[in-house]
Design a protein around this motif. Structure first.
Motif, mmCIF file in Angstrom:
data_model
loop_
_atom_site.group_PDB
_atom_site.id
_atom_site.type_symbol
_atom_site.label_atom_id
_atom_site.label_comp_id
_atom_site.label_asym_id
_atom_site.label_seq_id
_atom_site.Cartn_x
_atom_site.Cartn_y
_atom_site.Cartn_z
ATOM 1 N N ALA A 48 0.818 -1.219 0.000
ATOM 2 C CA ALA A 48 0.000 0.000 0.000
ATOM 3 C C ALA A 48 0.853 1.271 0.000
ATOM 4 O O ALA A 48 0.510 2.257 -0.669
ATOM 5 C CB ALA A 48 -0.943 -0.010 1.192
ATOM 6 N N ASP A 49 1.950 1.275 0.742
ATOM 7 C CA ASP A 49 2.771 2.484 0.869
ATOM 8 C C ASP A 49 4.082 2.403 0.112
ATOM 9 O O ASP A 49 4.974 3.241 0.307
ATOM 10 C CB ASP A 49 3.049 2.747 2.359
ATOM 11 C CG ASP A 49 1.774 2.997 3.154
ATOM 12 O OD1 ASP A 49 0.874 3.671 2.609
ATOM 13 O OD2 ASP A 49 1.673 2.501 4.295
ATOM 14 N N VAL A 50 4.221 1.411 -0.746
ATOM 15 C CA VAL A 50 5.444 1.254 -1.535
ATOM 16 C C VAL A 50 5.433 2.283 -2.669
ATOM 17 O O VAL A 50 4.370 2.547 -3.261
ATOM 18 C CB VAL A 50 5.510 -0.182 -2.102
ATOM 19 C CG1 VAL A 50 6.644 -0.329 -3.107
ATOM 20 C CG2 VAL A 50 5.689 -1.176 -0.963
ATOM 21 N N PRO A 51 6.581 2.899 -2.993
ATOM 22 C CA PRO A 51 6.620 3.849 -4.117
ATOM 23 C C PRO A 51 6.055 3.243 -5.387
ATOM 24 O O PRO A 51 6.183 2.026 -5.631
ATOM 25 C CB PRO A 51 8.121 4.148 -4.254
ATOM 26 C CG PRO A 51 8.682 3.934 -2.886
ATOM 27 C CD PRO A 51 7.880 2.797 -2.309
ATOM 28 N N ALA A 52 5.444 4.092 -6.203
ATOM 29 C CA ALA A 52 4.696 3.608 -7.363
ATOM 30 C C ALA A 52 5.541 2.761 -8.302
ATOM 31 O O ALA A 52 5.079 1.738 -8.821
ATOM 32 C CB ALA A 52 4.100 4.788 -8.124
ATOM 33 N N ALA A 53 6.799 3.145 -8.537
ATOM 34 C CA ALA A 53 7.646 2.396 -9.460
ATOM 35 C C ALA A 53 7.927 0.994 -8.929
ATOM 36 O O ALA A 53 7.879 0.006 -9.673
ATOM 37 C CB ALA A 53 8.947 3.143 -9.710
ATOM 38 N N ASP A 54 8.236 0.894 -7.630
ATOM 39 C CA ASP A 54 8.497 -0.414 -7.037
ATOM 40 C C ASP A 54 7.220 -1.255 -6.999
ATOM 41 O O ASP A 54 7.255 -2.478 -7.186
ATOM 42 C CB ASP A 54 9.054 -0.259 -5.623
ATOM 43 C CG ASP A 54 10.418 0.394 -5.612
ATOM 44 O OD1 ASP A 54 11.120 0.317 -6.645
ATOM 45 O OD2 ASP A 54 10.795 0.990 -4.582
ATOM 46 N N ARG A 55 6.115 -0.602 -6.734
ATOM 47 C CA ARG A 55 4.831 -1.310 -6.721
ATOM 48 C C ARG A 55 4.522 -1.853 -8.109
ATOM 49 O O ARG A 55 4.061 -2.996 -8.248
ATOM 50 C CB ARG A 55 3.734 -0.353 -6.261
ATOM 51 C CG ARG A 55 2.337 -0.962 -6.165
ATOM 52 C CD ARG A 55 1.333 0.114 -5.777
ATOM 53 N NE ARG A 55 -0.032 -0.372 -5.804
ATOM 54 C CZ ARG A 55 -0.698 -0.823 -4.750
ATOM 55 N NH1 ARG A 55 -0.110 -0.839 -3.562
ATOM 56 N NH2 ARG A 55 -1.950 -1.244 -4.862
ATOM 57 N N ALA A 56 4.788 -1.063 -9.141
ATOM 58 C CA ALA A 56 4.531 -1.515 -10.509
ATOM 59 C C ALA A 56 5.336 -2.772 -10.823
ATOM 60 O O ALA A 56 4.821 -3.732 -11.412
ATOM 61 C CB ALA A 56 4.877 -0.405 -11.497
ATOM 62 N N THR A 57 6.608 -2.781 -10.411
ATOM 63 C CA THR A 57 7.450 -3.954 -10.639
ATOM 64 C C THR A 57 6.890 -5.178 -9.927
ATOM 65 O O THR A 57 6.794 -6.268 -10.504
ATOM 66 C CB THR A 57 8.882 -3.683 -10.152
ATOM 67 O OG1 THR A 57 9.434 -2.591 -10.907
ATOM 68 C CG2 THR A 57 9.762 -4.910 -10.315
ATOM 69 N N ALA A 58 6.496 -5.004 -8.676
ATOM 70 C CA ALA A 58 5.968 -6.120 -7.892
ATOM 71 C C ALA A 58 4.670 -6.647 -8.490
ATOM 72 O O ALA A 58 4.454 -7.871 -8.559
ATOM 73 C CB ALA A 58 5.751 -5.680 -6.444
ATOM 74 N N LEU A 59 3.801 -5.755 -8.943
ATOM 75 C CA LEU A 59 2.509 -6.192 -9.475
ATOM 76 C C LEU A 59 2.660 -6.878 -10.824
ATOM 77 O O LEU A 59 1.918 -7.822 -11.134
ATOM 78 C CB LEU A 59 1.562 -4.999 -9.582
ATOM 79 C CG LEU A 59 1.185 -4.343 -8.252
ATOM 80 C CD1 LEU A 59 0.208 -3.201 -8.479
ATOM 81 C CD2 LEU A 59 0.587 -5.368 -7.285
#
Length: 379
Positions: A121-132
């Motif tokens: 939820a609070d991960v930076p957008a770029a890192d979140r995009a990679t994870a998703l």
């Protein structure tokens, strides 16, 4: 064809209290596959002429002599016919694979994966995009059609204690470069499995819409039950309901995706070709035009990959761009490897994989992200 499909016939038989006509038809189909020849659809079947045109040369021959892509697709059509899916009566429109899909959605693994979204939820957008993107890629391990004859984990499941699987090709940077925030993109996603794969796909769709990588997403699903766990519209709804029921981030994402469908930012569509026994090179003009209009088409899963590059014994270093040159626009493949077909590998990677001694092409322990951008020849 010799083990998995007869086992699936028995699993479908046990999943519903079918009557004698369905039992006789299932027995006949199993016998035909093992010892007989491919029979055409019965006279009066609404798509009999269509299937005769699709494979007239295969009827009257062994199931094992037909190209596997054709025989797989025709098997699922025959299975639906055996249980009365197309006939007027009490079993019309009843998905024979629904119990397997719903059991997975109710399982503890899905519960854990939904809870894990809170950590992003609070991960930076770029890192979140990679994870998703990674979650959407590896969700294909849950393919219910790759379970063994006794119901044990098949090649789509990693063995306990096994080292983390790896990517044999990774064009994820190119994928994101085609979808810069604020570009007004339309993204087509051709779904594969429901449940543990479709939920990460829907989470990725939410990220694309929420962070401006796409103004609109078109999710393409199957028009009917196919390959056990392939997603239909009803499965999309079931997954969204499961997400909305969950607390925390999963519930929020489910609510946003539900609303996106209501406003048209997420459009769910289907096409008869998605259940046809042909590669995408033979897609009809209307589907070609629709996918060609998208900024990027993302194809999920092993079957879509086989249909994209051609279900052939390609040398693994064959150009991915060359095999997909016919595709009407930019295309990305997100695929966990479960069949021998693979292209686009560099020689060094291939040598390392071959030296490993592992069944890396078919075990579900390796995956790839391959992208071919739009070219001047695309129309």
């Amino acid at each position: 064809m010799a083990e998995r499909h007869p086992a699936l016939i028995e699993q479908v038989r046990e999943a519903f209290p079918y009557g004698p006509p369905q039992h006789r038809a299932l027995d006949s189909l199993r016998q035909e596959i093992a010892h007989g020849v491919v029979e055409p659809l019965a006279p009066g079947s609404p798509d009999r002429e269509l299937w005769l045109a699709r494979g007239r040369e295969h009827f009257g021959r062994s199931w094992f002599d037909a190209p596997f892509l054709w025989s797989e697709s025709y098997f699922y059509r025959r299975l639906l016919g055996a249980v009365g899916y197309f006939d007027e009566g009490p079993w019309q429109g009843v998905d024979p694979f629904a119990p397997f899909k719903r059991a997975e959605l109710r399982g503890g693994t899905v519960e854990e994966e939904l809870r894990a979204l809170d950590d992003l939820a609070d991960v930076p957008a770029a890192d979140r995009a990679t994870a998703l993107l990674q979650a959407s890629l590896w969700g294909n391990r849950a393919d219910l059609g790759f379970r063994g004859p006794a119901g044990e984990s098949g090649p789509g499941e990693a063995a306990p204690g096994e080292a983390a699987p790896g990517l044999v090709a990774d064009d994820s940077a190119m994928l994101w470069s085609l979808l810069p925030a604020g570009s007004g993109a339309t993204v087509a996603v051709v779904a594969d499995n429901t449940g543990r794969e479709l939920i990460p796909d829907l989470v990725l769709v939410d990220h694309l819409l929420r962070h401006g990588h796409a103004d609109r997403v078109v999710l393409h699903v199957k028009p009917g039950p196919y390959y056990v766990s392939d997603a239909m519209t009803a499965d999309v709804v079931d997954c969204l309901r499961r997400m909305r029921e969950a607390p925390g981030e999963a519930g929020s994402i489910g609510g946003r995706v539900w609303d996106a469908m209501g406003t048209g930012r997420l459009d769910v569509r289907t096409h008869a070709f998605f259940c046809a026994p042909f590669p995408y090179e033979r897609m009809p003009d209307d589907l070609r035009a629709e996918l060609g209009a998208a900024t990027l088409t993302i194809l999920k899963g092993d079957l879509n990959y086989r249909r994209l590059v051609g279900d052939r014994r390609w040398p693994a270093t064959t150009s991915f761009a060359g095999c997909t040159a016919y595709f009407p626009g930019a295309v990305a493949a997100l695929r966990t490897l479960k069949s021998d077909v693979v292209v686009g590998l560099d020689e060094r990677t291939l040598e390392g994989l071959e030296r490993s001694g592992r069944a890396w092409r078919t075990s579900g322990t390796h995956a790839l992200i391959q992208v071919r951008p739009r070219t001047g020849a695309d129309r």
